[in-house]
Design a protein around this motif. Structure first.
Motif, PDB file in Angstrom:
ATOM      1  N   MET A 135       0.449  -1.107  -0.207  1.00  0.00           N
ATOM      2  CA  MET A 135      -0.250  -0.066   0.186  1.00  0.00           C
ATOM      3  C   MET A 135       1.182   1.229  -0.025  1.00  0.00           C
ATOM      4  N   SER A 136       1.742   0.766   0.939  1.00  0.00           N
ATOM      5  CA  SER A 136       2.667   2.325   0.738  1.00  0.00           C
ATOM      6  C   SER A 136       3.376   2.975  -0.573  1.00  0.00           C
ATOM      7  N   ALA A 137       3.708   1.355  -0.951  1.00  0.00           N
ATOM      8  CA  ALA A 137       4.523   1.766  -3.218  1.00  0.00           C
ATOM      9  C   ALA A 137       3.362   2.125  -3.397  1.00  0.00           C
ATOM     10  N   ILE A 138       1.895   1.846  -3.639  1.00  0.00           N
ATOM     11  CA  ILE A 138       0.352   2.272  -4.452  1.00  0.00           C
ATOM     12  C   ILE A 138       0.532   3.634  -4.069  1.00  0.00           C
ATOM     13  N   LEU A 191      -3.895   8.777   1.106  1.00  0.00           N
ATOM     14  CA  LEU A 191      -4.219   7.213   0.262  1.00  0.00           C
ATOM     15  C   LEU A 191      -3.223   5.870   0.321  1.00  0.00           C
ATOM     16  N   ASN A 192      -2.772   6.411   1.898  1.00  0.00           N
ATOM     17  CA  ASN A 192      -1.741   5.048   2.502  1.00  0.00           C
ATOM     18  C   ASN A 192      -2.766   5.027   3.433  1.00  0.00           C
ATOM     19  N   TRP A 193      -3.199   5.934   4.005  1.00  0.00           N
ATOM     20  CA  TRP A 193      -4.315   4.837   5.185  1.00  0.00           C
ATOM     21  C   TRP A 193      -5.064   4.816   4.517  1.00  0.00           C
ATOM     22  N   ALA A 194      -5.963   5.661   3.776  1.00  0.00           N
ATOM     23  CA  ALA A 194      -7.410   5.561   2.978  1.00  0.00           C
ATOM     24  C   ALA A 194      -7.005   4.045   3.063  1.00  0.00           C
ATOM     25  N   GLY A 195      -6.359   3.230   1.762  1.00  0.00           N
ATOM     26  CA  GLY A 195      -6.495   1.950   1.477  1.00  0.00           C
ATOM     27  C   GLY A 195      -6.023   0.849   2.074  1.00  0.00           C
ATOM     28  N   LEU A 196      -5.564   1.158   3.273  1.00  0.00           N
ATOM     29  CA  LEU A 196      -5.060  -0.006   4.306  1.00  0.00           C
ATOM     30  C   LEU A 196      -6.303  -0.169   4.920  1.00  0.00           C
ATOM     31  N   ILE A 197      -7.213   1.081   5.024  1.00  0.00           N
ATOM     32  CA  ILE A 197      -8.814   1.083   6.104  1.00  0.00           C
ATOM     33  C   ILE A 197      -9.848   0.443   4.700  1.00  0.00           C
ATOM     34  N   VAL A 198      -9.778   0.800   3.712  1.00  0.00           N
ATOM     35  CA  VAL A 198     -10.351  -0.445   2.186  1.00  0.00           C
ATOM     36  C   VAL A 198     -10.142  -1.880   3.176  1.00  0.00           C
ATOM     37  N   ILE A 199      -8.899  -2.417   3.056  1.00  0.00           N
ATOM     38  CA  ILE A 199      -8.693  -3.709   2.961  1.00  0.00           C
ATOM     39  C   ILE A 199      -9.076  -4.399   3.932  1.00  0.00           C
TER      40      ILE A 199
END
Length: 285
Positions: A213-216, A253-261
């Motif tokens: 997620m960080s790279a994304i 974006l990083n935290w939003a992605g982690l929350i979605v996952i």
């Protein structure tokens, strides 16, 4: 007060006291206590919570201990060996990590539960979560230990920050993914059926997305806000300076992605639990 909450609060107070005394006295002998308390507190709390949520009499405290310690250590050792042998830097590295770590945890679960005569989905959820949290606890201890060492010497601050962050994220990581896989495995009575393999691939994909997620987030930030001079520096192999706005966008974006996952995994777990309750409710009395 519920047992899991009492364990968490007691452990939290002891960990905080150890951190304060270590910082006050500079006694390096207390560092292992800080590492162990901080790494195991949240995983152990969630295992106790899961144990009290419903399971069959076959899931004993002894079996739970074996799943946490034996399963967790076997998972960490297996992942370390396979990753050292198989991983090479590439765009698929995160996918390989997800497949390896979820695979060794599932194999560890199969090993520690090999003598169980009866297998129910809810037991697979509890024991899968236990193996996953054991893996997370031992892995976090390693990360915390590495965070202690810096170019300027030992850093208690970095150690504590690492443990707090991993403790916050622990409930939606290894324990959750292996609980889902364990539920599917026990629903199939311990056989590697097509649904079990698909579940394994699914949780491995969630794991890979989590790790990457960080790279994304960096890639999306550059695509949306990148400047020509930044792309030019990247082209010649240099790391470009970033603007404050890009830092904020990356973090969002990083935290939003982690929350979605995390939400996807929680919904998957909820669907598994709901399906199991419905199936048990339809059994003849």
């Amino acid at each position: 007060m519920r047992l899991w909450l009492r364990i968490f609060l007691t452990g939290l107070v002891l960990w905080l006291a150890t951190v304060v005394v270590t910082a006050w006295t500079g006694n390096a002998n207390l560092v292992p206590t800080v590492v162990l308390f901080g790494s195991f507190l949240v995983p152990v709390t969630f295992v106790v919570w899961a144990y009290g949520r419903g399971r069959s009499p076959e899931v004993t405290v002894e079996l739970l201990f074996q799943a946490f310690v034996v399963g967790g250590v076997l998972g960490v050792l297996g992942a370390s060996l396979l990753e050292s042998w198989l991983l090479r830097p590439s765009v698929l590295m995160y996918v390989a990590v997800g497949l390896i770590e979820e695979g060794v945890k599932l194999a560890a679960l199969m090993y520690v539960t090999r003598r169980m005569a009866r297998r129910a989905t809810r037991d697979g959820l509890v024991l899968g979560a236990t193996v996953g949290f054991g893996f997370a606890a031992f892995e976090s201890a390693g990360y915390a230990f590495n965070a202690l060492f810096t170019a300027d010497g030992l850093s208690l601050t970095q150690l504590v920050e690492t443990e707090v962050l991993r403790g916050i994220l622990a409930p939606v990581g290894h324990g959750l993914w292996t609980a889902i896989a364990g539920g599917a495995l026990f629903a199939a009575r311990g056989r590697l059926t097509s649904p079990v393999v698909l579940t394994y691939l699914g949780v491995s994909a969630l794991h890979a997305l989590w790790d990457s997620m960080s790279a994304i987030a960096i890639a999306i930030t550059l695509v949306l806000t990148g400047r020509p001079w930044q792309f030019e520096q990247l082209r010649i192999g240099r790391v470009p300076h970033v603007t404050p706005w890009q830092v904020h966008m990356y973090t969002l974006l990083n935290w939003a992605g982690l929350i979605v996952i995390s939400l996807v995994a929680l919904l998957w777990l909820w669907a598994t639990v709901t399906s199991d309750r419905r199936d048990r409710g339809n059994l003849p009395q």
